[in-house]
Design a protein around this motif. Structure first.
Motif, PDB file in Angstrom:
ATOM      1  N   THR A   1      12.102  22.653  19.386  1.00  0.00           N
ATOM      2  CA  THR A   1      11.759  22.816  17.978  1.00  0.00           C
ATOM      3  C   THR A   1      10.378  22.248  17.667  1.00  0.00           C
ATOM      4  O   THR A   1       9.856  21.400  18.386  1.00  0.00           O
ATOM      5  N   ARG A   2       9.832  22.743  16.563  1.00  0.00           N
ATOM      6  CA  ARG A   2       8.621  22.160  15.983  1.00  0.00           C
ATOM      7  C   ARG A   2       8.914  21.838  14.525  1.00  0.00           C
ATOM      8  O   ARG A   2       9.344  22.705  13.766  1.00  0.00           O
ATOM      9  N   MET A   3       8.675  20.599  14.149  1.00  0.00           N
ATOM     10  CA  MET A   3       8.878  20.133  12.781  1.00  0.00           C
ATOM     11  C   MET A   3       7.544  19.721  12.203  1.00  0.00           C
ATOM     12  O   MET A   3       6.763  19.031  12.864  1.00  0.00           O
ATOM     13  N   GLN A   4       7.281  20.140  10.976  1.00  0.00           N
ATOM     14  CA  GLN A   4       6.014  19.794  10.359  1.00  0.00           C
ATOM     15  C   GLN A   4       6.142  19.791   8.848  1.00  0.00           C
ATOM     16  O   GLN A   4       6.921  20.556   8.271  1.00  0.00           O
ATOM     17  N   GLY A   5       5.375  18.906   8.219  1.00  0.00           N
ATOM     18  CA  GLY A   5       5.397  18.811   6.769  1.00  0.00           C
ATOM     19  C   GLY A   5       4.718  17.542   6.295  1.00  0.00           C
ATOM     20  O   GLY A   5       4.303  16.692   7.091  1.00  0.00           O
ATOM     21  N   PRO A   6       4.582  17.381   4.974  1.00  0.00           N
ATOM     22  CA  PRO A   6       3.925  16.199   4.419  1.00  0.00           C
ATOM     23  C   PRO A   6       4.779  14.953   4.556  1.00  0.00           C
ATOM     24  O   PRO A   6       6.007  15.018   4.626  1.00  0.00           O
ATOM     25  N   VAL A   7       4.114  13.799   4.622  1.00  0.00           N
ATOM     26  CA  VAL A   7       4.782  12.503   4.655  1.00  0.00           C
ATOM     27  C   VAL A   7       4.292  11.667   3.481  1.00  0.00           C
ATOM     28  O   VAL A   7       3.160  11.813   3.021  1.00  0.00           O
ATOM     29  N   ILE A   8       5.184  10.790   2.995  1.00  0.00           N
ATOM     30  CA  ILE A   8       4.815   9.851   1.944  1.00  0.00           C
ATOM     31  C   ILE A   8       5.594   8.564   2.187  1.00  0.00           C
ATOM     32  O   ILE A   8       6.765   8.614   2.568  1.00  0.00           O
ATOM     33  N   GLY A   9       4.937   7.436   2.010  1.00  0.00           N
ATOM     34  CA  GLY A   9       5.603   6.164   2.273  1.00  0.00           C
ATOM     35  C   GLY A   9       4.960   5.007   1.554  1.00  0.00           C
ATOM     36  O   GLY A   9       3.859   5.128   1.014  1.00  0.00           O
ATOM     37  N   ALA A  10       5.672   3.897   1.518  1.00  0.00           N
ATOM     38  CA  ALA A  10       5.168   2.651   0.952  1.00  0.00           C
ATOM     39  C   ALA A  10       5.262   1.566   2.005  1.00  0.00           C
ATOM     40  O   ALA A  10       6.193   1.556   2.811  1.00  0.00           O
ATOM     41  N   THR A  11       4.297   0.653   2.016  1.00  0.00           N
ATOM     42  CA  THR A  11       4.233  -0.391   3.018  1.00  0.00           C
ATOM     43  C   THR A  11       4.146  -1.756   2.361  1.00  0.00           C
ATOM     44  O   THR A  11       3.384  -1.953   1.415  1.00  0.00           O
ATOM     45  N   TRP A  12       4.932  -2.688   2.901  1.00  0.00           N
ATOM     46  CA  TRP A  12       4.857  -4.091   2.490  1.00  0.00           C
ATOM     47  C   TRP A  12       4.475  -4.942   3.693  1.00  0.00           C
ATOM     48  O   TRP A  12       5.021  -4.775   4.783  1.00  0.00           O
TER      49      TRP A  12
ATOM     50  N   SER B   1       0.847  -1.189   0.000  1.00  0.00           N
ATOM     51  CA  SER B   1       0.000   0.000   0.000  1.00  0.00           C
ATOM     52  C   SER B   1       0.878   1.234   0.000  1.00  0.00           C
ATOM     53  O   SER B   1       2.087   1.167   0.275  1.00  0.00           O
ATOM     54  N   ILE B   2       0.295   2.374  -0.315  1.00  0.00           N
ATOM     55  CA  ILE B   2       0.990   3.648  -0.239  1.00  0.00           C
ATOM     56  C   ILE B   2       0.172   4.603   0.629  1.00  0.00           C
ATOM     57  O   ILE B   2      -1.048   4.460   0.752  1.00  0.00           O
ATOM     58  N   SER B   3       0.857   5.589   1.230  1.00  0.00           N
ATOM     59  CA  SER B   3       0.190   6.535   2.119  1.00  0.00           C
ATOM     60  C   SER B   3       0.773   7.926   1.928  1.00  0.00           C
ATOM     61  O   SER B   3       1.973   8.083   1.680  1.00  0.00           O
ATOM     62  N   VAL B   4      -0.090   8.922   2.045  1.00  0.00           N
ATOM     63  CA  VAL B   4       0.346  10.311   2.061  1.00  0.00           C
ATOM     64  C   VAL B   4      -0.388  11.013   3.198  1.00  0.00           C
ATOM     65  O   VAL B   4      -1.508  10.631   3.559  1.00  0.00           O
ATOM     66  N   GLY B   5       0.260  12.023   3.764  1.00  0.00           N
ATOM     67  CA  GLY B   5      -0.387  12.722   4.866  1.00  0.00           C
ATOM     68  C   GLY B   5       0.435  13.885   5.368  1.00  0.00           C
ATOM     69  O   GLY B   5       1.245  14.464   4.632  1.00  0.00           O
ATOM     70  N   TYR B   6       0.261  14.199   6.631  1.00  0.00           N
ATOM     71  CA  TYR B   6       0.907  15.364   7.231  1.00  0.00           C
ATOM     72  C   TYR B   6       1.224  15.058   8.688  1.00  0.00           C
ATOM     73  O   TYR B   6       0.436  14.408   9.382  1.00  0.00           O
ATOM     74  N   ARG B   7       2.399  15.550   9.137  1.00  0.00           N
ATOM     75  CA  ARG B   7       2.784  15.294  10.530  1.00  0.00           C
ATOM     76  C   ARG B   7       3.381  16.530  11.180  1.00  0.00           C
ATOM     77  O   ARG B   7       4.081  17.317  10.522  1.00  0.00           O
ATOM     78  N   VAL B   8       3.105  16.674  12.469  1.00  0.00           N
ATOM     79  CA  VAL B   8       3.694  17.725  13.297  1.00  0.00           C
ATOM     80  C   VAL B   8       4.353  17.062  14.495  1.00  0.00           C
ATOM     81  O   VAL B   8       3.758  16.187  15.136  1.00  0.00           O
ATOM     82  N   LEU B   9       5.584  17.459  14.783  1.00  0.00           N
ATOM     83  CA  LEU B   9       6.302  16.946  15.948  1.00  0.00           C
ATOM     84  C   LEU B   9       6.910  18.118  16.703  1.00  0.00           C
ATOM     85  O   LEU B   9       7.667  18.911  16.138  1.00  0.00           O
ATOM     86  N   ASP B  10       6.594  18.218  17.974  1.00  0.00           N
ATOM     87  CA  ASP B  10       7.080  19.298  18.816  1.00  0.00           C
ATOM     88  C   ASP B  10       7.839  18.699  19.998  1.00  0.00           C
ATOM     89  O   ASP B  10       7.369  17.743  20.620  1.00  0.00           O
ATOM     90  N   VAL B  11       9.026  19.245  20.290  1.00  0.00           N
ATOM     91  CA  VAL B  11       9.805  18.762  21.432  1.00  0.00           C
ATOM     92  C   VAL B  11      10.491  19.945  22.095  1.00  0.00           C
ATOM     93  O   VAL B  11      10.957  20.866  21.425  1.00  0.00           O
ATOM     94  N   ASP B  12      10.549  19.918  23.426  1.00  0.00           N
ATOM     95  CA  ASP B  12      11.167  20.986  24.205  1.00  0.00           C
ATOM     96  C   ASP B  12      12.150  20.348  25.179  1.00  0.00           C
ATOM     97  O   ASP B  12      11.773  19.902  26.262  1.00  0.00           O
ATOM     98  N   TYR B  13      13.418  20.284  24.749  1.00  0.00           N
ATOM     99  CA  TYR B  13      14.474  19.678  25.569  1.00  0.00           C
ATOM    100  C   TYR B  13      15.523  20.720  25.905  1.00  0.00           C
ATOM    101  O   TYR B  13      15.981  21.468  25.038  1.00  0.00           O
ATOM    102  N   GLU B  14      15.928  20.757  27.173  1.00  0.00           N
ATOM    103  CA  GLU B  14      16.973  21.678  27.612  1.00  0.00           C
ATOM    104  C   GLU B  14      17.636  21.095  28.844  1.00  0.00           C
ATOM    105  O   GLU B  14      16.988  20.862  29.868  1.00  0.00           O
ATOM    106  N   ASP B  15      18.951  20.825  28.725  1.00  0.00           N
ATOM    107  CA  ASP B  15      19.674  20.235  29.849  1.00  0.00           C
ATOM    108  C   ASP B  15      21.170  20.457  29.675  1.00  0.00           C
ATOM    109  O   ASP B  15      21.714  20.240  28.587  1.00  0.00           O
TER     110      ASP B  15
END
Length: 260
Positions: free
Chosen positions: A247-258, A226-240
């Motif tokens: 940072t916040r990362m976001q954008g479209p995703v595309i993949g193939a599945t077996w 199968s194939i998939s397309v979509g959108y993802r947002v990932l937010d992380v707050d690390y300080e040590d």
């Protein structure tokens, strides 16, 4: 130094394109395993401090900026289910390199304000492991509860050239984030389906807080692919200990599945 570590972060992690349209077709005691290579065309914004003695840098980059600095990248998701039990593993490795010229802040052996050129090689590894239980299962909708952890490791190597001399500085940092999450899957017809997934974690154990949301549309090509397309947002707050990764990362995703 501004572009270096940041570009690696821009291609980070995503549990994209799991091909859930396949996993709902098999019931019983046998394991169903799905392997999904994918791409996350993400931009990044936020602030980072790749070196403990360096400054915290604001960053805002789109996907084309990230790709200019990419040397090597690998992204793979594995999904498995047996009856009501589910398992997800997501692996990411990215290596970027960037060259800059300017005036760097003070580092050991490098006077502040000295005109220098610098090359930064950044390697980032991320592994997410989650297990869970399918607590709601109907022909029109399935819901999975998930829990697990995400491991981050960021390694930076800075080569500074000034006054005919060259010096190299290496530094790395890593952390674990516990996670809890929810996945929803709904078929539209025999070929098409939609999927949504969200998780939240950190809770001060690793990062102060992290969360992600993924939504995909999936299409079954064959009984095993199968194939998939979509959108993802990932937010992380690390300080040590002088290291910052907020940072916040976001954008479209595309993949193939077996499926196996």
């Amino acid at each position: 130094m501004k572009t270096m570590t940041l570009s690696v972060l821009g291609l980070v992690f995503a549990q994209a394109a799991h091909g859930q349209a396949l996993s709902t077709q098999t019931e019983g005691s046998d394991w169903v395993v799905q392997v999904s290579p994918y791409l996350w065309a993400t931009g990044i914004e936020g602030r980072v401090s790749p070196f403990r003695r360096g400054p915290t840098i604001g960053v805002e980059k789109d996907f084309s900026d990230v790709m200019e600095e990419l040397e090597l990248g690998g992204f793979l998701n594995v999904w498995a289910r047996r009856d009501k039990l589910v398992f997800s593993g997501d692996l990411m490795f990215v290596n970027t390199n960037d060259s800059k010229a300017g005036r760097l802040p003070a580092l050991p052996g490098v006077p502040p304000g000295l005109p220098v050129s610098g090359d930064v090689d950044t390697k980032e590894f991320m592994l997410t492991l989650q297990g869970g239980y399918r607590f709601y299962d109907t022909p029109g909708l399935t819901l999975d509860g998930l829990a697990g952890a995400r491991y981050w490791h960021v390694s930076n190597e800075l080569t500074v050239k000034a006054l005919g001399q060259s010096r190299t500085f290496k530094e790395s940092f890593s952390w674990f984030d516990p996670l809890v999450g929810l996945r929803a899957f709904a078929p539209i017809n025999d070929r098409w389906s939609v999927q949504g997934q969200a998780d939240i974690g950190g809770f001060g154990v690793g990062s102060d807080m992290t969360w992600s949301v993924l939504a995909t549309v999936n299409y079954v090509v064959t009984d095993s692919a199968s194939i998939s397309v979509g959108y993802r947002v990932l937010d992380v707050d690390y300080e040590d200990d002088g290291h910052v990764f907020d940072t916040r990362m976001q954008g479209p995703v595309i993949g193939a599945t077996w499926r196996f």
